[in-house]
Design a protein around this motif. Structure first.
Motif, PDB file in Angstrom:
ATOM      1  N   SER A  30       0.829  -1.204   0.000  1.00  0.00           N
ATOM      2  CA  SER A  30       0.000   0.000   0.000  1.00  0.00           C
ATOM      3  C   SER A  30       0.871   1.265   0.000  1.00  0.00           C
ATOM      4  O   SER A  30       0.400   2.334  -0.347  1.00  0.00           O
ATOM      5  CB  SER A  30      -0.945  -0.006   1.195  1.00  0.00           C
ATOM      6  N   ASN A 237      -5.126  -1.794  -1.866  1.00  0.00           N
ATOM      7  CA  ASN A 237      -4.130  -2.076  -0.818  1.00  0.00           C
ATOM      8  C   ASN A 237      -4.249  -1.078   0.317  1.00  0.00           C
ATOM      9  O   ASN A 237      -4.186  -1.449   1.494  1.00  0.00           O
ATOM     10  CB  ASN A 237      -2.705  -1.994  -1.376  1.00  0.00           C
ATOM     11  N   ALA A 238      -4.385   0.197  -0.056  1.00  0.00           N
ATOM     12  CA  ALA A 238      -4.503   1.237   0.959  1.00  0.00           C
ATOM     13  C   ALA A 238      -5.758   1.011   1.798  1.00  0.00           C
ATOM     14  O   ALA A 238      -5.723   1.053   3.035  1.00  0.00           O
ATOM     15  CB  ALA A 238      -4.535   2.610   0.293  1.00  0.00           C
ATOM     16  N   THR A 241      -5.326  -1.961   4.104  1.00  0.00           N
ATOM     17  CA  THR A 241      -4.480  -1.628   5.253  1.00  0.00           C
ATOM     18  C   THR A 241      -5.284  -0.900   6.311  1.00  0.00           C
ATOM     19  O   THR A 241      -5.211  -1.230   7.500  1.00  0.00           O
ATOM     20  CB  THR A 241      -3.299  -0.753   4.796  1.00  0.00           C
TER      21      THR A 241
END
Lengths: 263, 286
Positions: A30, A237-238, A241
């Protein structure tokens, strides 16, 4: 014993790596500046994109929260009454209700999705079917949340000291007073964990929701699914997370919170 | 524990029973009866159900004679058995280690966190590992100079690995609580009575945690045969499971009777699983 410990330690470490390697991967990626899985420098651009250019995701997240809170509250309410019924009141319904709540616990999600979709879409006589949307998602989530809530609350009721109910009656409280002032407060630990469990299940559900969602009512998991299926952007991905960190914080704080609220 | 109090206070009994009974009957029991009924109807020309209603066993005939469906049934069973076996193999020693560890609460928390993490995020994280330019392929290319990446995704092995990942917590938790209750002095007794380690494991330990093992198997195998999202996202054509057939019958072909008939098979299997684990629970109470 030593040998057994070594073997079990080996499997334990293996499982832990298996559990956490993918999560570490996602978090690392991320912060990757390139779009690919190869590392090419630290960057926060995917977070920027998530917060500034992904209104769909935020709307879906909002819907997930609304459904999660309402369906968890409602299912915990129904389950609390149901748990009291099954534990303290005998009825011919007892085994039927238990069975009806046991099956959804392990029935594949898909089947609940299929049967609810057919149920909502069915057109027989005067019944013209229900339009899919937030309402049908709420019904579906409540339906799969009730059994889980019920069993968590019932498990906690096992530890319940019934003599305090008798004491409250002896002291002249009626049924409603006993319920509100004695029974519910002592059931709180079970009710809170059932609520948290229901919330998690609701925020997590993809399969059932995807069956009963309307065209403009995607929840977060349904939105994530279409991102994975049709072209992955590192924004995911961010987002993952943030979801993972949120989960860890929530699960840690809920334990503290529970202890704090209930002690 | 059954406290029969207030048998006369019927009003309160109903107040407690009614919401739960009503909701689960209307939104779970009734829809299940509907799909049982629909599985014996005929598909309409434009999908759904043919009107006027025609009672027929066509859907079941399709199920038991179509070689495509039978192939997928066998593949689904095969994949699910592998998932269950690998999950159990990993979960038993892990649960054993945790229950004997000093930091069991911490380890349990670490086991529960992935379980709390979004299901799709967990699937996606494996795409980042097994994908064509995922970490494993990158490593293989660097170390062994592989020219083309191995296709680790979009086959049944990917489905098995990722499903094990998803189901492991469900298996570890019941095994943990069974091992926790197990009286380990029984193992010493067994060795005093001349059993070797293997015999003690097989004849004392395994039967002792039987209820945990059965629950773990039920909680892995039943959801595994009903998998939909994992094979859909990482299974490719090789990893198609029965769940994907239901979804495609439902949405693409709009063939409600066949989708219902396959669902009924799942309900039968699940009911059997529920019956089994209820029986184990009763045995344990004795």
């Amino acid at each position: 014993m030593n040998e057994k410990r070594r073997i079990s330690l080996f499997f334990f470490v293996l499982v832990m790596i298996f559990f956490y390697l993918p999560i570490v991967m996602l978090v690392t990626l991320s912060f990757n500046s390139s779009k690919s899985f190869a590392w090419s420098g630290f960057s926060l651009k995917w977070y920027a994109e998530l917060f500034q250019k992904s209104p769909d995701l935020w709307q879906a997240f909002g819907r997930s929260l609304i459904i999660g809170v309402t369906s968890s509250l409602f299912s915990v309410l129904v389950a609390t009454f149901g748990a009291i019924a099954i534990k303290w009141y005998n009825s011919k319904l007892k085994n039927y209700v238990k069975f009806l709540n046991y099956i959804p616990l392990i029935l594949p999600d898909l089947i609940i999705g299929v049967s609810l979709l057919i149920f909502f879409n069915m057109q027989v006589g005067l019944y013209k079917g229900v339009e899919l949307g937030m309402m049908t998602i709420f019904i579906a989530h409540t339906t799969f949340n009730i059994p889980f809530s019920l069993f968590i609350i019932m498990a906690r009721l096992d530890e319940f000291d019934y003599s305090i109910v008798e004491a409250s009656r002896d002291l002249g409280a009626n049924e409603i007073q006993t319920l509100i002032k004695v029974v519910l407060p002592s059931m709180m630990p079970g009710i809170v964990s059932a609520f948290l469990m229901a919330m998690t299940l609701s925020l997590d559900d993809f399969v059932i929701t995807s069956f009963v969602t309307g065209t403009n009512s995607n929840t977060l998991p349904v939105q994530i699914y279409s991102m994975i299926k049709f072209g992955v952007s590192p924004v995911i991905n961010a987002l993952s997370t943030i979801l993972i960190i949120g989960t860890i914080v929530l699960s840690l704080s809920s334990r503290k919170l529970q202890k704090y609220m209930l002690s | 524990m059954d406290l029969k109090i207030n048998e006369k206070k019927d009003f309160f009994k109903w107040m407690y029973y009614l919401p739960l009974t009503f909701w689960m009957t209307l939104f779970f029991g009734f829809p299940t009866l509907i799909i049982i009924y629909f599985s014996f109807l005929k598909k309409g020309a434009y999908g759904g159900i043919a009107m006027p209603l025609k009672h027929t066993a066509t859907a079941y005939k399709t199920l038991f004679t179509s070689s495509d469906v039978i192939k997928v049934v066998i593949k689904t069973l095969n994949i699910s058995i592998w998932i269950t076996a690998i999950t159990l193999l990993l979960a038993v020693p892990t649960a054993y280690y945790i229950s004997r560890s000093k930091f069991k609460n911490f380890w349990l928390l670490l086991i529960v966190i992935p379980f709390w993490t979004n299901f799709l995020v967990r699937i996606f994280s494996f795409i980042a590992i097994l994908g064509n330019n995922g970490i494993i392929n990158q490593l293989l290319m660097k170390i062994f100079g592989l020219k083309t990446p191995l296709s680790l995704l979009y086959n049944k092995y990917a489905v098995i690995i990722i499903s094990v990942y998803v189901f492991l917590p469900y298996a570890i938790l019941p095994l943990y609580s069974a091992i926790e209750k197990f009286d380990f002095s029984l193992l010493d007794a067994a060795s005093d009575l001349g059993a070797n380690k293997f015999q003690a494991l097989l004849r004392v330990f395994i039967p002792g945690i039987k209820s945990g093992i059965v629950t773990a198997i039920v909680f892995t195998f039943v959801p595994a045969i009903g998998s939909y999202a994992v094979p859909d996202l990482v299974g490719g054509t090789d990893g198609i499971m029965l769940g994907n057939i239901i979804a495609s019958r439902m949405f693409q072909l709009r063939d409600w009777p066949v989708a219902s008939a396959i669902s009924i098979i799942f309900i039968v299997i699940t009911t059997f699983g529920v019956w089994l684990s209820m029986k184990m629970e009763k045995e344990e109470e004795k």
